[in-house]
Design a protein around this motif. Structure first.
Motif, PDB file in Angstrom:
ATOM      1  N   PRO A 194       8.086 -12.447 -11.771  1.00 26.17           N
ATOM      2  CA  PRO A 194       9.258 -12.218 -10.812  1.00 26.17           C
ATOM      3  C   PRO A 194       9.967 -10.758 -11.050  1.00 26.17           C
ATOM      4  CG  PRO A 194       8.961 -14.587 -10.999  1.00 26.17           C
ATOM      5  CD  PRO A 194       8.000 -13.659 -12.204  1.00 26.17           C
ATOM      6  N   ASN A 195      10.387 -10.781 -12.422  1.00 28.77           N
ATOM      7  CA  ASN A 195      11.198  -9.708 -12.482  1.00 28.77           C
ATOM      8  C   ASN A 195      10.663  -8.430 -12.866  1.00 28.77           C
ATOM      9  OD1 ASN A 195       9.815 -10.686 -14.785  1.00 28.77           O
ATOM     10  ND2 ASN A 195      11.151  -9.955 -16.398  1.00 28.77           N
ATOM     11  N   ALA A 196       9.082  -8.527 -12.633  1.00 28.39           N
ATOM     12  CA  ALA A 196       8.263  -7.212 -12.758  1.00 28.39           C
ATOM     13  C   ALA A 196       7.031  -7.213 -11.820  1.00 28.39           C
ATOM     14  CB  ALA A 196       7.888  -6.841 -14.081  1.00 28.39           C
ATOM     15  N   PRO A 197       7.320  -7.497 -10.373  1.00 25.57           N
ATOM     16  CA  PRO A 197       6.284  -7.657  -9.469  1.00 25.57           C
ATOM     17  C   PRO A 197       5.394  -6.550  -9.345  1.00 25.57           C
ATOM     18  CG  PRO A 197       8.241  -7.393  -8.405  1.00 25.57           C
ATOM     19  CD  PRO A 197       8.690  -7.330  -9.636  1.00 25.57           C
ATOM     20  N   VAL A 198       4.045  -6.642  -9.423  1.00 26.44           N
ATOM     21  CA  VAL A 198       3.203  -5.578  -9.079  1.00 26.44           C
ATOM     22  C   VAL A 198       2.671  -5.663  -7.713  1.00 26.44           C
ATOM     23  CG1 VAL A 198       0.949  -4.522  -9.789  1.00 26.44           C
ATOM     24  CG2 VAL A 198       2.364  -5.870 -11.654  1.00 26.44           C
ATOM     25  N   THR A 199       2.624  -4.397  -7.079  1.00 24.97           N
ATOM     26  CA  THR A 199       2.344  -4.315  -5.567  1.00 24.97           C
ATOM     27  C   THR A 199       0.971  -3.493  -5.755  1.00 24.97           C
ATOM     28  OG1 THR A 199       3.397  -2.057  -5.303  1.00 24.97           O
ATOM     29  CG2 THR A 199       4.607  -4.068  -4.989  1.00 24.97           C
ATOM     30  N   THR A 200       0.229  -3.654  -4.525  1.00 17.56           N
ATOM     31  CA  THR A 200      -1.035  -2.809  -4.566  1.00 17.56           C
ATOM     32  C   THR A 200      -0.754  -1.316  -4.698  1.00 17.56           C
ATOM     33  OG1 THR A 200      -0.707  -2.442  -2.154  1.00 17.56           O
ATOM     34  CG2 THR A 200      -2.001  -4.348  -2.813  1.00 17.56           C
ATOM     35  N   ASP A 201       0.304  -0.688  -4.164  1.00 23.84           N
ATOM     36  CA  ASP A 201       0.682   0.610  -4.667  1.00 23.84           C
ATOM     37  C   ASP A 201       0.830   0.893  -5.982  1.00 23.84           C
ATOM     38  OD1 ASP A 201       0.644   2.117  -1.801  1.00 23.84           O
ATOM     39  OD2 ASP A 201       1.804   0.582  -1.427  1.00 23.84           O
ATOM     40  N   HIS A 202       1.531   0.034  -6.469  1.00 22.93           N
ATOM     41  CA  HIS A 202       1.760   0.035  -8.192  1.00 22.93           C
ATOM     42  C   HIS A 202       0.310   0.156  -8.795  1.00 22.93           C
ATOM     43  CE1 HIS A 202       2.566  -1.400 -12.137  1.00 22.93           C
ATOM     44  NE2 HIS A 202       3.729  -0.536 -11.985  1.00 22.93           N
ATOM     45  N   VAL A 203      -0.640  -0.774  -8.299  1.00 15.60           N
ATOM     46  CA  VAL A 203      -1.926  -0.925  -9.164  1.00 15.60           C
ATOM     47  C   VAL A 203      -2.726   0.405  -8.842  1.00 15.60           C
ATOM     48  CG1 VAL A 203      -4.112  -1.925  -8.994  1.00 15.60           C
ATOM     49  CG2 VAL A 203      -2.069  -3.296  -9.117  1.00 15.60           C
ATOM     50  N   VAL A 204      -2.841   1.088  -7.656  1.00 18.97           N
ATOM     51  CA  VAL A 204      -3.533   2.126  -7.346  1.00 18.97           C
ATOM     52  C   VAL A 204      -2.732   3.332  -8.264  1.00 18.97           C
ATOM     53  CG1 VAL A 204      -3.982   4.064  -5.719  1.00 18.97           C
ATOM     54  CG2 VAL A 204      -4.219   1.337  -5.193  1.00 18.97           C
ATOM     55  N   ALA A 205      -1.512   3.345  -8.386  1.00 22.17           N
ATOM     56  CA  ALA A 205      -0.955   4.511  -8.896  1.00 22.17           C
ATOM     57  C   ALA A 205      -1.234   4.390 -10.484  1.00 22.17           C
ATOM     58  CB  ALA A 205       0.470   4.289  -8.999  1.00 22.17           C
ATOM     59  N   MET A 206      -1.028   3.185 -11.295  1.00 24.83           N
ATOM     60  CA  MET A 206      -1.861   3.045 -12.553  1.00 24.83           C
ATOM     61  C   MET A 206      -3.263   3.445 -12.734  1.00 24.83           C
ATOM     62  SD  MET A 206       0.743   2.086 -14.451  1.00 24.83           S
ATOM     63  CE  MET A 206      -0.400   1.824 -15.921  1.00 24.83           C
ATOM     64  N   TRP A 207      -4.139   3.217 -11.748  1.00 26.00           N
ATOM     65  CA  TRP A 207      -5.419   3.606 -11.800  1.00 26.00           C
ATOM     66  C   TRP A 207      -5.523   4.954 -11.755  1.00 26.00           C
ATOM     67  CZ3 TRP A 207      -7.586  -0.096  -7.430  1.00 26.00           C
ATOM     68  CH2 TRP A 207      -7.962  -1.326  -8.032  1.00 26.00           C
ATOM     69  N   GLU A 208      -4.812   5.741 -10.805  1.00 25.67           N
ATOM     70  CA  GLU A 208      -4.825   7.239 -10.816  1.00 25.67           C
ATOM     71  C   GLU A 208      -4.275   7.843 -12.044  1.00 25.67           C
ATOM     72  OE1 GLU A 208      -3.077  10.743  -7.740  1.00 25.67           O
ATOM     73  OE2 GLU A 208      -2.642   8.496  -7.455  1.00 25.67           O
ATOM     74  N   LEU A 209      -3.310   7.251 -12.627  1.00 23.63           N
ATOM     75  CA  LEU A 209      -2.623   7.741 -13.858  1.00 23.63           C
ATOM     76  C   LEU A 209      -3.656   7.660 -14.939  1.00 23.63           C
ATOM     77  CD1 LEU A 209      -0.028   8.969 -15.501  1.00 23.63           C
ATOM     78  CD2 LEU A 209       0.436   6.454 -15.781  1.00 23.63           C
TER      79      LEU A 209
END
Length: 303
Positions: A194-209
Motif C-alpha cells: 500500500p505504501n509503494a503501489p505499482v501501476t501498469t505505467d510504473h511497470v512499463v517505465a521500469m521495463w523501458e528503463l
C-alpha cells in the motif's frame, strides 16, 4: 566458498586448467580464454622476468580462486551443461559486495555479457511471463481479447527486443481498467504494498528503463567510474531495502514474490544484479526522463 588450500598462488592458464581437471571437469586453455572474454575472469597479468623477454601471463591468486569456485558451482548445478553466461551474475554479485576479487574492467565486461543475454528465453517461457503479468493487473471484467492483446504485445517486445512501449502501456491499462474501451474514464489501479503501489505505467517505465540501460551495457559505453559510483549508491540502497523488504512482502499481495528472500546464492546474485542495474539507470540520468514519459502517457489517456 570452499577451503581448497590455505594459500592460493598465482597461476598460468595451464595451472587453471589443471585446477578444473582436479574437480573432474574437462578443461582446456580455450575454456580459460572464454571465461576472460565473457567477464568471468580478468585478463591475466604480464610478467617480465628477463631483459629480452617475458614469462607466460599469470592470473592473480584471487582470480585463480574465483575460477575454481565457479567450476565448483558448475558441479552443484542440476544442468548437464552450464552456459558461461549463467554464471555471470555470480561474478557481478561479488563485485557489488567486495572490491578485492573482481576488477572493474572485468565487471564491465561481465555486464556486457549480462546485458547481451538478458531477456533471451524460449517461446513457452515468454508466454508464461506474459500471462503472469496480465494476471497480476487484469480486472475481472477484462475480456479474453483484451487479455490476449496485452500478452501479445509483451511477447513481441521480448522476442524482438524492441518493445512498442506506448502499445504495451495502453494494452496493460486496458486490462486494468477494461471499461476504457466503452469510452468510460480510466480508474488507475495499483498492486503491491500500500505504501509503494505499482501501476501498469510504473511497470512499463521500469521495463523501458532496464532496456535502455542494457543497450548501453551491451555496447560497453558506460565507463568504469560511472559503474563504481552506481555501485556505491547501490550498496547504500541495498542495505536500506533489506530493512524493509520483509514488511513489503507481507503487504504486497499478488506481488509478494518480488520481495521474497532468495533461496540460494544464485538467486541472491540475480537479485543483486537487477538492483544494481536499476540504480545505474539513475546514475546515467535515464530514470527521470523515462518516468516522465510514462507520466505523460498516463495523462494523455485521461484527456
Amino acid at each position: 566458498m570452499t577451503d581448497w588450500r590455505e594459500a592460493w598462488p598465482a597461476g598460468t592458464a595451464e595451472d587453471l586448467v589443471e585446477d578444473a581437471r582436479s574437480l573432474g571437469i574437462r578443461a582446456s586453455p580455450r575454456m580459460v580464454t572464454d571465461y576472460v572474454e565473457v567477464g568471468l575472469l580478468a585478463p591475466p597479468l604480464f610478467r617480465k622476468t628477463t631483459q629480452r623477454g617475458s614469462d607466460r601471463r599469470v592470473f592473480p591468486s584471487e582470480q585463480r580462486r574465483l575460477f575454481y569456485e565457479l567450476n565448483c558451482a558448475k558441479l552443484r548445478s542440476p544442468l548437464a551443461r552450464v552456459p558461461h553466461r549463467t554464471m555471470v551474475p555470480v561474478v557481478l554479485y561479488l563485485w557489488c559486495l567486495d572490491d578485492t576479487v573482481v576488477t572493474d574492467t572485468q565487471a564491465r565486461r561481465a555486464l556486457r555479457t549480462y546485458a547481451q543475454n538478458v531477456g533471451i528465453s524460449s517461446d513457452p517461457r515468454r508466454r508464461t511471463t506474459a500471462r503472469k503479468v496480465v494476471e497480476q493487473f487484469a480486472h475481472p471484467l477484462a475480456t479474453v481479447n483484451q487479455r490476449r492483446a496485452a500478452q501479445q504485445w509483451i511477447r513481441e517486445g521480448e522476442l524482438t527486443r524492441r518493445p512498442n512501449w506506448n502499445a504495451v502501456a495502453d494494452a496493460l491499462s486496458t486490462i486494468a481498467s477494461p471499461w476504457r474501451s466503452h469510452g468510460l474514464p480510466e480508474i488507475v489501479r495499483g498492486i503491491g504494498p500500500p505504501n509503494a503501489p505499482v501501476t501498469t505505467d510504473h511497470v512499463v517505465a521500469m521495463w523501458e528503463l532496464n532496456w535502455q540501460i542494457n543497450q548501453q551495457l551491451a555496447e560497453e559505453s558506460v565507463n568504469e567510474q560511472v559503474l563504481k559510483r552506481a555501485r556505491e549508491e547501490h550498496r547504500i540502497n541495498w542495505r536500506e531495502y533489506q530493512s524493509v523488504r520483509t514488511g513489503w512482502e507481507s503487504r504486497a499481495g499478488t506481488m509478494r514474490h518480488i520481495f521474497e528472500l532468495p533461496d540460494n546464492q544464485e538467486q541472491a546474485a540475480r537479485q543483486h544484479v537487477k538492483g544494481f542495474v536499476t540504480v545505474l539507470g539513475n546514475t546515467l540520468g535515464l530514470a527521470k526522463p523515462t518516468f516522465d514519459r510514462a507520466q505523460a502517457r498516463a495523462k494523455a489517456r485521461l484527456r
